[in-house]
Structure formats: C-alpha cells, structure tokens
Scaffold this motif. Sequence first.
Motif, mmCIF file in Angstrom:
data_model
loop_
_atom_site.group_PDB
_atom_site.id
_atom_site.type_symbol
_atom_site.label_atom_id
_atom_site.label_comp_id
_atom_site.label_asym_id
_atom_site.label_seq_id
_atom_site.Cartn_x
_atom_site.Cartn_y
_atom_site.Cartn_z
ATOM 1 N N MET A 108 -6.217 -0.559 1.149
ATOM 2 C CA MET A 108 -6.820 -0.912 -0.134
ATOM 3 C C MET A 108 -5.849 -0.738 -1.297
ATOM 4 O O MET A 108 -6.071 -1.283 -2.388
ATOM 5 C CB MET A 108 -8.099 -0.099 -0.351
ATOM 6 C CG MET A 108 -9.152 -0.394 0.712
ATOM 7 S SD MET A 108 -10.663 0.592 0.571
ATOM 8 C CE MET A 108 -11.575 -0.367 -0.640
ATOM 9 N N MET A 109 -4.764 -0.007 -1.092
ATOM 10 C CA MET A 109 -3.747 0.135 -2.132
ATOM 11 C C MET A 109 -2.793 -1.054 -2.169
ATOM 12 O O MET A 109 -2.176 -1.350 -3.210
ATOM 13 C CB MET A 109 -2.960 1.436 -1.905
ATOM 14 C CG MET A 109 -2.017 1.806 -3.029
ATOM 15 S SD MET A 109 -2.838 2.118 -4.617
ATOM 16 C CE MET A 109 -3.571 3.726 -4.298
ATOM 17 N N GLN A 110 -2.680 -1.787 -1.064
ATOM 18 C CA GLN A 110 -1.690 -2.854 -0.957
ATOM 19 C C GLN A 110 -1.804 -3.939 -2.036
ATOM 20 O O GLN A 110 -0.786 -4.384 -2.573
ATOM 21 C CB GLN A 110 -1.757 -3.496 0.427
ATOM 22 C CG GLN A 110 -1.209 -2.628 1.540
ATOM 23 C CD GLN A 110 0.214 -2.146 1.269
ATOM 24 O OE1 GLN A 110 1.089 -2.924 0.919
ATOM 25 N NE2 GLN A 110 0.422 -0.846 1.421
ATOM 26 N N PRO A 111 -3.003 -4.426 -2.386
ATOM 27 C CA PRO A 111 -3.066 -5.478 -3.411
ATOM 28 C C PRO A 111 -2.439 -5.077 -4.742
ATOM 29 O O PRO A 111 -1.870 -5.924 -5.441
ATOM 30 C CB PRO A 111 -4.575 -5.728 -3.567
ATOM 31 C CG PRO A 111 -5.174 -5.252 -2.297
ATOM 32 C CD PRO A 111 -4.337 -4.101 -1.850
ATOM 33 N N PHE A 112 -2.502 -3.798 -5.073
ATOM 34 C CA PHE A 112 -1.956 -3.343 -6.342
ATOM 35 C C PHE A 112 -0.436 -3.237 -6.282
ATOM 36 O O PHE A 112 0.242 -3.374 -7.302
ATOM 37 C CB PHE A 112 -2.609 -2.021 -6.744
ATOM 38 C CG PHE A 112 -4.110 -2.111 -6.763
ATOM 39 C CD1 PHE A 112 -4.756 -2.807 -7.770
ATOM 40 C CD2 PHE A 112 -4.874 -1.538 -5.750
ATOM 41 C CE1 PHE A 112 -6.137 -2.921 -7.794
ATOM 42 C CE2 PHE A 112 -6.250 -1.650 -5.755
ATOM 43 C CZ PHE A 112 -6.881 -2.347 -6.774
ATOM 44 N N PHE A 113 0.105 -2.991 -5.082
ATOM 45 C CA PHE A 113 1.552 -3.071 -4.897
ATOM 46 C C PHE A 113 2.019 -4.518 -5.030
ATOM 47 O O PHE A 113 3.033 -4.808 -5.664
ATOM 48 C CB PHE A 113 1.957 -2.525 -3.530
ATOM 49 C CG PHE A 113 1.852 -1.028 -3.393
ATOM 50 C CD1 PHE A 113 1.775 -0.206 -4.502
ATOM 51 C CD2 PHE A 113 1.838 -0.444 -2.143
ATOM 52 C CE1 PHE A 113 1.685 1.166 -4.379
ATOM 53 C CE2 PHE A 113 1.758 0.933 -1.997
ATOM 54 C CZ PHE A 113 1.676 1.742 -3.121
ATOM 55 N N GLU A 114 1.268 -5.420 -4.422
ATOM 56 C CA GLU A 114 1.655 -6.836 -4.456
ATOM 57 C C GLU A 114 1.628 -7.389 -5.878
ATOM 58 O O GLU A 114 2.423 -8.272 -6.226
ATOM 59 C CB GLU A 114 0.725 -7.639 -3.553
ATOM 60 C CG GLU A 114 0.883 -7.294 -2.066
ATOM 61 C CD GLU A 114 -0.220 -7.864 -1.206
ATOM 62 O OE1 GLU A 114 -1.083 -8.604 -1.746
ATOM 63 O OE2 GLU A 114 -0.240 -7.572 0.007
#
Length: 211
Positions: A108-114
């Motif tokens: 769930m953290m990945q979209p904010f990294f992207e």
Amino acid sequence: MYFWKEVKLDKVKVLEMYLPPAAAPLIGRWIDYFKCEFKVSRNRNSKFGDYRPPHGGKGHRISVNFDLNPYAFLVTTVHEFAHLHTWNQHKHKAKPHGAEWKANFKKMMQPFFEQEIFPFDVKRAIVSYLNNPAASSCSDLNLYKTLRSYDAPKPAHLTVDKVPMKALFKLKNGRVFRKDEQLRKRFKCTEIATRRIYLFSPVAEVELVEG
C-alpha cells in the motif's frame, strides 16, 4: 473531524490540509472503497494513529493525530489502512504486526513512491523501515527522526537523547525528571517528586529545566 461514507463531503480538499496534496485523492478513494470512518484526532502522546475493526454495529474506524506533519500523517495513515486491509483478509487470524500486515503495508506504500510524494531522505528512511516494519514508526528511530525533521520548529523543546546526563527536564504536564543513564535504546530517568524510575524513548520531546 470525521469523514463518513454517507455524507457528501469533499474529502480530498479536507485531506489536502493534512497530507501531501498529491496523496489525498488515493486516500479519499480508500476511505470510500473500504467504507471506513476516518477521523482526524487530537494529539495523543502514546500513538500517532489507531485502527479499530467493525464492532457493535460500527464499521472500520481509523484515526490519525491532527498535528503530524504531512509526511508523518501519510505514513501513519497507510500504516492504519494496512491494518484494515489485513483484517478484511484474515480477521483475527493474523497477528497485528505479523507477516500479513507487513506485506500489505509494503504494497500500500508503493503508489506513493511511484508518485514521488516523499523527499529523498524520507523515502530512504521508509524503504529501510519497510525491510522489517515494526509496530509503530516511532519504533524505528531513523524513520521517526527523519519524519520529525519536517515538523514546524519548537524552540523550547528537545528530545531526551539531547538532554545532558544528570540534567533536569519536564513534560507538557509539568512533571520533572532527571536523566540518569542510558540502558540500550532507552534512558533511565528519575521523577523528582516521587523518586520513581521511568524509561524514556530517546526521541521523546521534553523541555529542559534551567538552573
């Protein structure tokens, strides 16, 4: 402040007051998708956020402290939504911060990294933390200190690790302590009024007592 799935509020506009603006639309969609009651809470010294599963006729409930800086608010919000998602998948069969929660938190953290939401130092600290996320972002001193570096300045306050040994400091409620010695990751301190011993996190915010 509450966001109810039944009420037609512009959640994104309100969330932008607390989150990095680019992160607000996705968090707003999560609130709707998971049918979650989301509360911006008063300050709680013991925790940044909280998740409560459906119970007694109420649905999913998440609360996050209002006074966190935008990056800390986002990390805490994702942390709590990972609890919600894990509960939906496993109910009470999964440990609160077990492998299932860790996997969901990373995902769930990945979209904010992207979207490149975070500054480089915050992203680096989160990536390190995600290698083995603990029960709280406060538990990872590197992540905690990196997030706190984006807080508004508090000239009168410092953290316990910056207090000189044998010096006195006080809490917001006025209780006064003496910093005595370091015990691994915490500091042994004596409350002056009661002579009781307490262990303090090195990043606990206190005020130095002069003279």
